[in-house]
Design a protein around this motif. Structure first.
Motif, PDB file in Angstrom:
ATOM      1  N   GLN A 286     -26.360 -57.753  35.411  1.00 37.26           N
ATOM      2  CA  GLN A 286     -27.787 -57.876  35.095  1.00 37.26           C
ATOM      3  C   GLN A 286     -28.615 -58.021  36.375  1.00 37.26           C
ATOM      4  OE1 GLN A 286     -27.684 -61.126  32.297  1.00 37.26           O
ATOM      5  NE2 GLN A 286     -27.408 -59.751  30.549  1.00 37.26           N
TER       6      GLN A 286
ATOM      7  N   GLU B  39     -28.877 -54.618  37.995  1.00 40.29           N
ATOM      8  CA  GLU B  39     -29.760 -53.732  37.244  1.00 40.29           C
ATOM      9  C   GLU B  39     -31.228 -54.134  37.448  1.00 40.29           C
ATOM     10  OE1 GLU B  39     -28.572 -53.506  33.124  1.00 40.29           O
ATOM     11  OE2 GLU B  39     -26.525 -53.010  33.671  1.00 40.29           O
ATOM     12  N   THR B  40     -31.498 -55.422  37.438  1.00 48.53           N
ATOM     13  CA  THR B  40     -32.866 -55.922  37.619  1.00 48.53           C
ATOM     14  C   THR B  40     -33.337 -55.671  39.046  1.00 48.53           C
ATOM     15  OG1 THR B  40     -32.450 -57.640  36.004  1.00 48.53           O
ATOM     16  CG2 THR B  40     -34.341 -57.945  37.436  1.00 48.53           C
TER      17      THR B  40
ATOM     18  N   THR C 116     -21.207 -60.602  33.845  1.00 46.60           N
ATOM     19  CA  THR C 116     -22.397 -60.126  33.145  1.00 46.60           C
ATOM     20  C   THR C 116     -23.655 -60.444  33.945  1.00 46.60           C
ATOM     21  OG1 THR C 116     -21.289 -60.375  31.012  1.00 46.60           O
ATOM     22  CG2 THR C 116     -23.700 -60.280  30.983  1.00 46.60           C
TER      23      THR C 116
END
Length: 147
Positions: A139, A142-143, A135
């Motif tokens: 993240q 994506e960031t 996860t």
């Protein structure tokens, strides 16, 4: 002294899918024991540094060498747990497969592999710390893409 292992959370991006559904993680299923699923990793050999271990184990377990991978700067996850009563620490770096069509070549240590999006990867991984690592990788990607 704690056992120490190192590896890579390896992902590929699929061109035909929009983000974030274009990211798939590589998980390997062990041949022995509970046949659990993990990213490629292995124990540090005497005199070997952690990053070299991660590269060697990824080559041995998945047939993916340094030339197949693009390292993602700034991501390192440390997992701590017990195996047969001994403390173990696992370090995972993040790496992208340069060519998403590159074939994975398993060693005898693994019986299967799967490319999976985050939800499926977490179901396969089962252990909470590994789910948290996957996860965190998703993240981070994506960031990072929004900067």
């Amino acid at each position: 002294m704690a056992l120490r292992a190192c590896g890579f959370v390896i992902f590929r991006r699929l061109a035909q899918q929009p983000p974030p559904d274009n990211i798939e993680f590589l998980l390997l299923q062990t041949s022995d024991g509970e046949h659990h699923w993990t990213p490629p990793k292995g124990h540090v050999d005497p005199g070997e540094d952690d990053f070299t271990t991660a590269l060697r184990e990824t080559q041995e377990e998945a047939g993916l060498g340094k030339d197949h991978l693009c390292m993602v700067d700034g991501f390192l996850q440390r997992l701590h747990y017990q195996v047969r009563g001994k403390d173990k620490e696992v370090l995972y770096w993040l790496a992208e497969l340069r060519d998403p069509n590159t074939q994975v070549v398993l060693s005898d240590e693994h019986q299967d592999y799967r490319w999976a999006r985050l939800e499926e990867a977490c179901k396969l991984a089962k252990k909470q710390d590994l789910q948290d690592t996957l996860t965190a990788a998703q993240q981070y990607l994506e960031t990072q893409g929004k900067q």
